[in-house]
Design a protein around this motif. Structure first.
Motif, mmCIF file in Angstrom:
data_model
loop_
_atom_site.group_PDB
_atom_site.id
_atom_site.type_symbol
_atom_site.label_atom_id
_atom_site.label_comp_id
_atom_site.label_asym_id
_atom_site.label_seq_id
_atom_site.Cartn_x
_atom_site.Cartn_y
_atom_site.Cartn_z
ATOM 1 N N ASP A 183 33.127 48.062 -83.965
ATOM 2 C CA ASP A 183 34.137 47.465 -83.677
ATOM 3 C C ASP A 183 34.925 46.358 -84.614
ATOM 4 O OD1 ASP A 183 32.193 45.674 -83.251
ATOM 5 O OD2 ASP A 183 32.782 44.723 -81.304
ATOM 6 N N VAL A 184 34.626 46.341 -85.989
ATOM 7 C CA VAL A 184 34.964 45.740 -86.952
ATOM 8 C C VAL A 184 35.595 46.383 -88.056
ATOM 9 C CG1 VAL A 184 34.646 43.821 -88.753
ATOM 10 C CG2 VAL A 184 33.050 43.799 -86.763
ATOM 11 N N ASP A 185 36.992 46.218 -88.041
ATOM 12 C CA ASP A 185 37.958 46.919 -89.111
ATOM 13 C C ASP A 185 37.761 46.323 -90.482
ATOM 14 O OD1 ASP A 185 39.313 48.066 -86.851
ATOM 15 O OD2 ASP A 185 40.696 46.420 -86.694
ATOM 16 N N VAL A 186 37.735 47.427 -91.138
ATOM 17 C CA VAL A 186 37.779 47.047 -92.663
ATOM 18 C C VAL A 186 39.332 47.542 -93.375
ATOM 19 C CG1 VAL A 186 36.385 47.753 -94.725
ATOM 20 C CG2 VAL A 186 35.481 47.683 -92.682
ATOM 21 N N ASN A 187 39.475 46.611 -94.193
ATOM 22 C CA ASN A 187 40.749 46.850 -94.962
ATOM 23 C C ASN A 187 40.417 47.046 -96.648
ATOM 24 O OD1 ASN A 187 42.689 46.228 -92.937
ATOM 25 N ND2 ASN A 187 42.329 44.034 -93.114
ATOM 26 N N PHE A 188 40.962 48.121 -97.065
ATOM 27 C CA PHE A 188 40.868 48.269 -98.554
ATOM 28 C C PHE A 188 42.013 48.067 -99.490
ATOM 29 C CE2 PHE A 188 38.061 51.301 -96.050
ATOM 30 C CZ PHE A 188 37.001 51.177 -96.677
ATOM 31 N N ARG A 189 41.861 47.838 -100.761
ATOM 32 C CA ARG A 189 42.770 47.541 -101.654
ATOM 33 C C ARG A 189 42.188 48.138 -102.826
ATOM 34 N NH1 ARG A 189 42.095 42.354 -100.329
ATOM 35 N NH2 ARG A 189 41.859 41.584 -102.582
ATOM 36 N N TRP A 190 43.103 48.770 -103.942
ATOM 37 C CA TRP A 190 42.529 49.486 -104.763
ATOM 38 C C TRP A 190 43.238 48.762 -106.169
ATOM 39 C CZ3 TRP A 190 38.988 53.138 -105.434
ATOM 40 C CH2 TRP A 190 38.536 53.863 -104.295
ATOM 41 N N VAL A 224 39.971 56.902 -99.733
ATOM 42 C CA VAL A 224 39.928 57.858 -100.930
ATOM 43 C C VAL A 224 40.936 57.676 -101.690
ATOM 44 C CG1 VAL A 224 39.349 60.233 -101.428
ATOM 45 C CG2 VAL A 224 38.274 59.448 -99.343
ATOM 46 N N LEU A 225 40.722 57.528 -103.120
ATOM 47 C CA LEU A 225 41.831 57.302 -103.927
ATOM 48 C C LEU A 225 41.905 58.810 -104.702
ATOM 49 C CD1 LEU A 225 43.191 54.697 -106.188
ATOM 50 C CD2 LEU A 225 42.654 56.853 -107.098
ATOM 51 N N LEU A 226 42.959 59.566 -104.718
ATOM 52 C CA LEU A 226 43.212 60.890 -105.424
ATOM 53 C C LEU A 226 44.086 60.712 -106.504
ATOM 54 C CD1 LEU A 226 42.753 63.966 -105.840
ATOM 55 C CD2 LEU A 226 44.270 64.341 -103.904
ATOM 56 N N VAL A 227 43.531 60.989 -107.583
ATOM 57 C CA VAL A 227 44.760 61.346 -109.060
ATOM 58 C C VAL A 227 44.787 62.533 -109.282
ATOM 59 C CG1 VAL A 227 44.911 60.575 -111.206
ATOM 60 C CG2 VAL A 227 43.849 58.948 -109.561
ATOM 61 N N CYS A 240 37.626 49.119 -106.279
ATOM 62 C CA CYS A 240 37.773 48.792 -104.614
ATOM 63 C C CYS A 240 37.505 47.599 -103.977
ATOM 64 C CB CYS A 240 37.078 50.146 -103.787
ATOM 65 S SG CYS A 240 37.009 50.107 -102.294
ATOM 66 N N ILE A 241 38.304 46.925 -103.206
ATOM 67 C CA ILE A 241 38.110 45.617 -102.587
ATOM 68 C C ILE A 241 37.969 46.061 -101.042
ATOM 69 C CG2 ILE A 241 38.497 43.393 -102.323
ATOM 70 C CD1 ILE A 241 40.144 43.672 -105.133
ATOM 71 N N ALA A 242 36.887 45.943 -100.413
ATOM 72 C CA ALA A 242 36.681 46.153 -99.160
ATOM 73 C C ALA A 242 36.597 44.552 -98.260
ATOM 74 C CB ALA A 242 35.563 46.889 -98.643
#
Length: 258
Positions: A183-190, A224-227, A240-242
């Motif tokens: 029940d804990v949300d995770v935010n991602f930054r790249w 998932v980061l796609l190039v 990646c920063i979680a």
């Protein structure tokens, strides 16, 4: 509707139903210009029952609800009733049996529901509540109790690339994975090499619950980061920063050009 008067405020609730049963709170606002804040020292609350013989349980928007059992905090099965005098019991679906409410480890609070004071993996399963009050008994929705035991703190994060060496025109994806509380949300930054030159990248986030095979339920969150059409400027470090409520974790991997 809400009426603001000189010395008090008044909430008027019209066409009330059983779903309005619950706690009502009010507080004083301290304002300085356009900025206002809640005065924690001057608050009030009351609990109101809207009795309905046809609806002994307070209605919910779904027919099935998940309750997470954490070993370090109480868990609530929120089958609240609209009539405080109703007799409410807790039942396990399989094996079919009534769960004893001993008043110590499992208690019933008419304003909350059944409370497991010290949840364990033995409590997991599907349960429901039954209420009786001068008529035929009524059954609540079902609650799926999932046991959770994962480390507290910043996200436990890993990162991996589909390949750490890529050819020109390849498609490369980098996956950032977090295992944590359901029940804990995770935010991602790249941060990635082509970001400064506004190189387009596709980022997709998703999560699901997994059973670890020991009765424990964990949430796996992925970004998932796609190039596509890999170029020389795409070579370098992918970071990646979680982040969750307890903090953030930074992980990185390198993708080089062949």
């Amino acid at each position: 509707s809400i009426k603001q008067l000189d010395r008090y405020s008044q909430l008027i609730l019209e066409n009330s139903t059983a779903a309005d049963t619950g706690e009502y709170s009010c507080w004083l606002q301290l304002c300085n210009g356009n900025k206002c804040r809640k005065d924690e020292t001057k608050t009030g609350s009351t609990y109101i029952f809207f009795t309905d013989k046809e609806e002994l349980f307070v209605p919910t928007p779904s027919y099935f609800e998940i309750v997470y059992l954490n070993p370090d905090k109480p868990a609530v099965i929120p089958c609240r009733v609209t009539t405080p005098s109703a007799k409410v019991t807790l039942h396990r679906e399989f094996p079919a049996e009534e769960i004893e409410t001993d008043g110590t480890d499992i208690i019933y609070d008419v304003k909350k529901g059944f409370v497991y004071q010290h949840p364990t993996s033995d409590h997991k399963g599907i349960v429901y509540c039954k209420a009786e009050s001068q008529g035929a008994p009524q059954i609540s929705i079902k609650y799926h109790l999932l046991y959770v035991e994962v480390p507290k703190g910043p996200p436990s994060t890993t990162i991996a690339a589909s390949s750490n060496r890529a050819e020109v025109s390849d498609s490369v994806h980098v996956i950032c994975t977090v295992l944590g509380e359901p029940d804990v949300d995770v935010n991602f930054r790249w941060w990635y090499p082509g970001q400064e030159s506004e190189r387009p990248a596709i980022i997709q986030n998703f999560w699901r619950l997994i059973n670890r095979g020991t009765g424990h339920t964990t949430r796996i969150s992925k970004s998932v980061l796609l190039v596509e059409d890999f170029e020389a400027r795409d070579a370098g470090n992918y970071i990646c920063i979680a982040q969750n409520l307890q903090g953030e974790t930074t992980v990185a991997t390198k993708v080089e050009l062949n």
